[in-house]
Enzyme design. Structure first.
Site, PDB file in Angstrom:
ATOM      1  N   CYS A 107      56.958  22.721   5.835  1.00  0.00           N
ATOM      2  CA  CYS A 107      57.764  22.675   7.182  1.00  0.00           C
ATOM      3  C   CYS A 107      56.844  23.186   8.337  1.00  0.00           C
ATOM      4  O   CYS A 107      56.009  23.871   8.224  1.00  0.00           O
ATOM      5  CB  CYS A 107      58.630  23.764   6.711  1.00  0.00           C
ATOM      6  SG  CYS A 107      59.318  24.965   8.124  1.00  0.00           S
ATOM      7  N   GLU A 120      16.791  21.436 -11.229  1.00  0.00           N
ATOM      8  CA  GLU A 120      16.123  21.381 -12.272  1.00  0.00           C
ATOM      9  C   GLU A 120      16.156  20.277 -13.196  1.00  0.00           C
ATOM     10  O   GLU A 120      15.381  19.489 -13.581  1.00  0.00           O
ATOM     11  CB  GLU A 120      15.663  22.592 -12.686  1.00  0.00           C
ATOM     12  CG  GLU A 120      14.458  22.674 -13.923  1.00  0.00           C
ATOM     13  CD  GLU A 120      13.023  22.663 -13.196  1.00  0.00           C
ATOM     14  OE1 GLU A 120      12.898  22.498 -12.075  1.00  0.00           O
ATOM     15  OE2 GLU A 120      12.035  22.593 -14.083  1.00  0.00           O
ATOM     16  N   TYR A 121      17.516  20.326 -13.542  1.00  0.00           N
ATOM     17  CA  TYR A 121      17.799  19.566 -14.743  1.00  0.00           C
ATOM     18  C   TYR A 121      17.638  18.190 -14.192  1.00  0.00           C
ATOM     19  O   TYR A 121      17.310  17.010 -14.900  1.00  0.00           O
ATOM     20  CB  TYR A 121      19.285  19.915 -15.252  1.00  0.00           C
ATOM     21  CG  TYR A 121      19.990  18.997 -16.265  1.00  0.00           C
ATOM     22  CD1 TYR A 121      19.796  19.338 -17.570  1.00  0.00           C
ATOM     23  CD2 TYR A 121      20.605  17.818 -15.964  1.00  0.00           C
ATOM     24  CE1 TYR A 121      20.175  18.581 -18.723  1.00  0.00           C
ATOM     25  CE2 TYR A 121      20.919  16.854 -16.867  1.00  0.00           C
ATOM     26  CZ  TYR A 121      20.804  17.402 -18.355  1.00  0.00           C
ATOM     27  OH  TYR A 121      21.249  16.540 -19.247  1.00  0.00           O
ATOM     28  N   ASP A 126      44.006  21.472 -30.478  1.00  0.00           N
ATOM     29  CA  ASP A 126      45.063  20.390 -30.623  1.00  0.00           C
ATOM     30  C   ASP A 126      44.235  19.301 -30.110  1.00  0.00           C
ATOM     31  O   ASP A 126      44.212  19.256 -28.528  1.00  0.00           O
ATOM     32  CB  ASP A 126      46.139  21.210 -29.915  1.00  0.00           C
ATOM     33  CG  ASP A 126      47.450  20.548 -29.977  1.00  0.00           C
ATOM     34  OD1 ASP A 126      47.294  19.370 -30.736  1.00  0.00           O
ATOM     35  OD2 ASP A 126      48.393  20.350 -29.319  1.00  0.00           O
ATOM     36  N   ASP A 159      20.879  23.325 -11.886  1.00  0.00           N
ATOM     37  CA  ASP A 159      21.264  21.722 -11.815  1.00  0.00           C
ATOM     38  C   ASP A 159      20.062  20.904 -11.378  1.00  0.00           C
ATOM     39  O   ASP A 159      19.597  20.010 -11.817  1.00  0.00           O
ATOM     40  CB  ASP A 159      22.393  21.518 -11.099  1.00  0.00           C
ATOM     41  CG  ASP A 159      23.604  21.974 -11.918  1.00  0.00           C
ATOM     42  OD1 ASP A 159      23.593  22.542 -12.802  1.00  0.00           O
ATOM     43  OD2 ASP A 159      24.826  21.902 -11.094  1.00  0.00           O
ATOM     44  N   SER A 187      44.583  15.266 -44.612  1.00  0.00           N
ATOM     45  CA  SER A 187      45.527  15.850 -43.658  1.00  0.00           C
ATOM     46  C   SER A 187      45.632  17.258 -44.019  1.00  0.00           C
ATOM     47  O   SER A 187      45.278  17.757 -45.056  1.00  0.00           O
ATOM     48  CB  SER A 187      46.585  15.016 -43.414  1.00  0.00           C
ATOM     49  OG  SER A 187      47.311  14.933 -44.744  1.00  0.00           O
ATOM     50  N   TYR A 209      34.609  20.980 -37.816  1.00  0.00           N
ATOM     51  CA  TYR A 209      34.790  21.728 -39.073  1.00  0.00           C
ATOM     52  C   TYR A 209      34.850  21.332 -40.453  1.00  0.00           C
ATOM     53  O   TYR A 209      35.429  22.115 -41.162  1.00  0.00           O
ATOM     54  CB  TYR A 209      36.614  22.018 -38.557  1.00  0.00           C
ATOM     55  CG  TYR A 209      37.349  20.543 -38.447  1.00  0.00           C
ATOM     56  CD1 TYR A 209      37.623  19.684 -39.618  1.00  0.00           C
ATOM     57  CD2 TYR A 209      37.860  20.258 -37.388  1.00  0.00           C
ATOM     58  CE1 TYR A 209      38.268  18.748 -39.567  1.00  0.00           C
ATOM     59  CE2 TYR A 209      38.776  19.063 -37.183  1.00  0.00           C
ATOM     60  CZ  TYR A 209      38.819  18.199 -38.287  1.00  0.00           C
ATOM     61  OH  TYR A 209      39.562  17.315 -38.307  1.00  0.00           O
ATOM     62  N   GLU A 221      40.047  29.397 -39.201  1.00  0.00           N
ATOM     63  CA  GLU A 221      39.665  28.700 -37.843  1.00  0.00           C
ATOM     64  C   GLU A 221      40.635  28.353 -36.978  1.00  0.00           C
ATOM     65  O   GLU A 221      41.928  27.826 -37.451  1.00  0.00           O
ATOM     66  CB  GLU A 221      39.137  27.337 -38.201  1.00  0.00           C
ATOM     67  CG  GLU A 221      37.925  27.416 -39.147  1.00  0.00           C
ATOM     68  CD  GLU A 221      37.526  26.157 -39.781  1.00  0.00           C
ATOM     69  OE1 GLU A 221      38.237  25.180 -39.424  1.00  0.00           O
ATOM     70  OE2 GLU A 221      36.644  26.192 -40.669  1.00  0.00           O
ATOM     71  N   CYS A 270      65.164  26.354   7.331  1.00  0.00           N
ATOM     72  CA  CYS A 270      65.183  26.482   8.566  1.00  0.00           C
ATOM     73  C   CYS A 270      65.420  25.230   9.523  1.00  0.00           C
ATOM     74  O   CYS A 270      65.569  25.117  10.540  1.00  0.00           O
ATOM     75  CB  CYS A 270      63.911  27.157   9.655  1.00  0.00           C
ATOM     76  SG  CYS A 270      62.510  25.978   9.403  1.00  0.00           S
ATOM     77  N   GLU A 286      36.959  18.161 -33.938  1.00  0.00           N
ATOM     78  CA  GLU A 286      38.068  17.797 -33.155  1.00  0.00           C
ATOM     79  C   GLU A 286      37.258  17.508 -31.970  1.00  0.00           C
ATOM     80  O   GLU A 286      36.743  18.490 -31.317  1.00  0.00           O
ATOM     81  CB  GLU A 286      39.090  18.928 -33.081  1.00  0.00           C
ATOM     82  CG  GLU A 286      40.274  18.762 -32.583  1.00  0.00           C
ATOM     83  CD  GLU A 286      41.331  18.293 -33.901  1.00  0.00           C
ATOM     84  OE1 GLU A 286      40.863  17.935 -35.008  1.00  0.00           O
ATOM     85  OE2 GLU A 286      42.569  18.045 -33.696  1.00  0.00           O
TER      86      GLU A 286
HETATM   87  O1  D41 Z   1      40.869  22.544 -35.593  1.00  0.00           O
HETATM   88  C1  D41 Z   1      41.475  21.701 -36.236  1.00  0.00           C
HETATM   89  N1  D41 Z   1      42.198  20.953 -35.686  1.00  0.00           N
HETATM   90  C2  D41 Z   1      41.136  21.399 -37.804  1.00  0.00           C
HETATM   91  C3  D41 Z   1      41.523  20.297 -38.197  1.00  0.00           C
HETATM   92  C4  D41 Z   1      40.382  22.264 -38.505  1.00  0.00           C
HETATM   93  N2  D41 Z   1      40.036  23.385 -37.892  1.00  0.00           N
HETATM   94  N3  D41 Z   1      40.117  21.973 -39.864  1.00  0.00           N
HETATM   95  C5  D41 Z   1      40.626  21.083 -40.454  1.00  0.00           C
HETATM   96  N4  D41 Z   1      40.217  20.954 -41.739  1.00  0.00           N
HETATM   97  C6  D41 Z   1      40.597  19.759 -42.177  1.00  0.00           C
HETATM   98  C7  D41 Z   1      40.279  19.496 -43.708  1.00  0.00           C
HETATM   99  C8  D41 Z   1      40.670  20.622 -44.576  1.00  0.00           C
HETATM  100  C9  D41 Z   1      40.900  18.604 -44.367  1.00  0.00           C
HETATM  101  C10 D41 Z   1      38.827  19.354 -43.817  1.00  0.00           C
HETATM  102  C11 D41 Z   1      41.538  20.049 -39.716  1.00  0.00           C
HETATM  103  C12 D41 Z   1      41.722  18.853 -40.379  1.00  0.00           C
HETATM  104  N5  D41 Z   1      41.387  18.687 -41.581  1.00  0.00           N
HETATM  105  C13 D41 Z   1      42.662  17.724 -39.775  1.00  0.00           C
HETATM  106  N6  D41 Z   1      42.697  17.388 -38.479  1.00  0.00           N
HETATM  107  C14 D41 Z   1      43.462  16.446 -38.632  1.00  0.00           C
HETATM  108  C15 D41 Z   1      43.969  15.958 -39.704  1.00  0.00           C
HETATM  109  C16 D41 Z   1      43.332  17.035 -40.706  1.00  0.00           C
END
Ligand code: D41
Length: 677
Positions: A429, A36-37, A120, A34, A83, A228, A116, A414, A176
């Site tokens: 306690c 150095e950075y 979340d 760190d 979606s 992604y 993949e 106690c 994400e």
């Molecule tokens: O990891 C994810 N949350 C993720 C979301 C993922 N690995 N791939 C995704 N691929 C798509 C498409 C196929 C529509 C390109 C996604 C999502 N969509 C996505 N995330 C939120 C809405 C859609």
């Protein structure tokens, strides 16, 4: 690195800092200390200060902007952000495959899929023009999102400019933004300590962090980005398969998921799902399912989409990690150090793969923050190996009979007074070892495997021994007679003999184990080992001054204070005396200067997942044997410990011919070296 030409020096510094950032945040391979950075960053800031005309938005010094925004502006996605359709079972997945083959023709079988983990977090879009980050936006409803450029710029795994060459003039990357579990736990722990609001889960924490108008706040949150897909692409071309597009993004310095895989046929998708479901809890981040995508972009084109979701992708979801249930009661547990923890008794509910009937409520502040009452319907979350938690109350379902939770005003075990230290959230306690709960917990810790390792002395038995008045403290264990043991429920002749033999055997121990077994606050295994090493014998350790204690690795003012309190306590020292009288003994060690430790001068690297100990623990134990533990592999590395999932560090070790061992070999080595202590 003083150069006459500031233009040249600034460029060199930016390239260096970008490269280090990339190694650290994208490849997970720290490569510089760190200091150095920081030194390079300071120099860059200094030069940019002196030459304002050379400032640029894509400079690594410009991640956090000056002024907070007053509002978010809207962004429309030229290419809509689609979606994902959901699947909840293997059958759903096989039906998805059949629908694909119906459209593409049976000769397309087996289809190639990209698999993949489904992170979340929050879906976002990054727009790069000529390789420079121009805009970051949330997905929003897929057509319109919010401009969060100021916030995404603070995320270190998002490059402000792309690396290498060959990227399109205009490239929109999608992915994400999420908060890794460890960062989330730390953030909440800190908030809890300060009595501030905690976040319900990593996803909410990520969303809340991105919704800040002031980027300085976002900059303090441990966010990461994983890409992604791509959206808008102009002035350039990309490969013809999804997996190759991602590989290209990775070449340009963007982070992609290293768990991703390409497989042939839907059965392999199913197997991938099962395998990752098994490892889900061990990942560093929350995932709520797996996304399967037809890998061939030409086939994706042919398949098209229905309403707002592509036909060529599906997300198979994992069982939920949050469920609703009822709070039946709250009990107050007293821990080894006297901390009083409210524990929620719940109507049993299946969540995160197990049935949960207890959850921690942490402390009185947390009860207040949640505003929870007995009888309430609550949301319980169980993620990973973390203890289940109550994250919120469903107020609409509060029954009229709901009653407030009363935090006890005295120790529930106690009846001693309870106190809370300045700045601490926990009530304790004050009964010390006079408190039955602390007595039992102290004994359970003393006999545990990594402490005195007394076989056959389980929790139930310890409780019986204390409840029956046969044992008051750990020294009492060694005074037990066979006759006394035989008066206990379900204690046979054979078990009594075995237990006495185990007690006898445990008397030959090491100073490190003994110190750890005493259960002094904040003195874990690694610290105990360091103390034993440093002082070599009990008289030296127990008469050490604060200054002397502070010289030990791992010992700061807080630990030193706990140690001194223990040594100053007549009662504690009487127990130690009694233990030694009973025959508990260990070989004294030569107090050893660090350079004579068995792994002195060695440099170790730990990579991949370990099964039986955490990476921190492995690190601490290696360090206490004198090793340096580094974050990256170089020609100077003595040995690499590689667990499953080890990636580029393992490759590098092999390239350099550095010795590589697995976890089992590490454990054997630690055991061999630690034995003498
Ligand atoms: O990891 C994810 N949350 C993720 C979301 C993922 N690995 N791939 C995704 N691929 C798509 C498409 C196929 C529509 C390109 C996604 C999502 N969509 C996505 N995330 C939120 C809405 C859609």
């Amino acid at each position: 690195m003083v150069q006459a030409d500031p233009v040249q020096e600034i460029e060199t510094l930016r390239e260096q800092l970008d490269a280090w950032n990339h190694q650290y945040y994208v490849l997970d391979e720290p490569s510089v200390p760190d200091v150095e950075y920081d030194r390079c960053m300071q120099r860059l800031l200094q030069l940019e200060e002196a030459h304002p005309e050379l400032r640029r938005a894509d400079s690594p010094s410009q991640r956090v902007g000056g002024q907070a925004l007053t509002q978010f502006s809207q962004v429309s996605h030229e290419v809509p952000m689609l979606s994902l359709e959901n699947a909840f079972s293997a059958e759903d997945l096989f039906r998805f495959n059949r629908r694909l083959l119906d459209r593409l023709g049976a000769e397309a079988e087996p289809l190639e899929f990209a698999c993949e983990p489904k992170l979340d977090g929050i879906a976002v879009s990054l727009l790069y023009r000529e390789g420079v980050l121009e805009r970051g936006a949330t997905r929003g409803d897929g057509t319109t999102g919010e401009d969060i450029t100021h916030n995404v710029r603070t995320i270190r795994s998002i490059p402000l400019r792309l690396r290498g060459q060959g990227y399109p003039e205009l490239l929109e990357v999608r992915g994400e933004i999420y908060m890794p579990k460890a960062g989330f736990e730390q953030l909440n722990a800190r908030a809890r300590e300060r009595g501030e609001k905690t976040f319900v889960n990593p996803r909410n924490a990520a969303a809340g962090s991105l919704r800040q108008l002031d980027a300085r706040l976002t900059a303090q949150r441990p966010l990461e980005m994983c890409c992604y897909s791509v959206g808008l692409v102009q002035g350039g071309t990309l490969p013809s398969r999804h997996s190759e597009v991602l590989a290209r993004l990775s070449d340009w310095g963007l982070r992609i998921n290293r768990e991703s895989a390409v497989v042939q046929g839907i059965e392999a998708c199913d197997a991938y799902f099962d395998a990752l479901a098994q490892r889900r809890n061990r990942l560093a981040y929350d995932i709520d399912g797996i996304v399967f995508k037809v890998n061939d972009l030409a086939l994706q084109q042919r398949l098209g989409f229905v309403s707002r979701a592509p036909r060529w992708a599906i997300a198979r979801k994992f069982p939920a990690q949050e469920e609703m249930t009822q709070l039946l009661d709250v009990e107050f547990q007293v821990g080894r150090t006297g901390v009083i923890t409210p524990v929620a008794r719940l109507a049993p509910v299946f969540v995160g793969g197990v049935t949960v009937s207890n959850a921690t409520l942490h402390n009185s502040d947390e009860i207040e923050r949640l505003g929870v009452k007995v009888g309430d319907t609550v949301i319980v979350r169980r993620a990973g190996d973390v203890i289940p938690q109550i994250v919120s109350v469903v107020l609409e379902r509060r029954p009229p009979s709901a009653r407030a939770i009363e935090f006890p005003s005295r120790c529930p075990v106690c009846q001693s007074a309870i106190e809370r230290e300045e700045g601490e959230a926990a009530w304790r306690c004050m009964g010390g070892l006079g408190c039955g709960a602390q007595q039992k917990a102290a004994i359970k810790h003393f006999v545990s495997r990594r402490a005195m390792d007394i076989d056959g002395l389980g929790d139930k038995l310890v409780e019986q021994l204390v409840d029956e008045g046969l044992v008051e403290n750990v020294a009492g264990l060694y005074a037990l007679s066979k006759e006394q043991l035989l008066t206990l429920e379900r204690m046979g002749d054979k078990s009594a003999d075995n237990l006495l033999a185990a007690l006898e055997q445990s008397k030959h121990t090491s100073l490190a184990r003994f110190v750890y077994a005493l259960g002094i606050r904040e003195v874990g295994e690694a610290t105990a080992l360091n103390l034993a090493r440093h002082f070599g014998n009990w008289p030296a350790l127990s008469s050490a001054s604060e200054t002397q204690l502070l010289q030990v690795d791992d010992v700061g003012p807080v630990v030193a204070d706990h140690l001194l309190q223990f040594f100053d306590s007549a009662a504690s020292m009487a127990v130690v005396e009694a233990l030694q009288q009973a025959g508990v003994s260990w070989p004294d060690l030569e107090p050893r200067p660090p350079e004579s430790l068995p792994l002195a001068e060695q440099v170790w690297v730990v990579t991949g997942k370990l099964e039986s100990l955490s990476r921190d623990e492995a690190k601490a134990r290696l360090q206490s044997l004198g090793a340096k533990v580094a974050g990256s592999v170089s020609a100077k590395t003595t040995c690499v410990v590689a667990g499953p999932g080890a990636g580029s560090k393992l490759t590098k070790a092999n390239e350099l011919g550095v010795k590589v061992i697995d976890e089992e070999a590490l454990l054997a080595l630690l055991a061999a070296h630690e034995a003498g202590n």
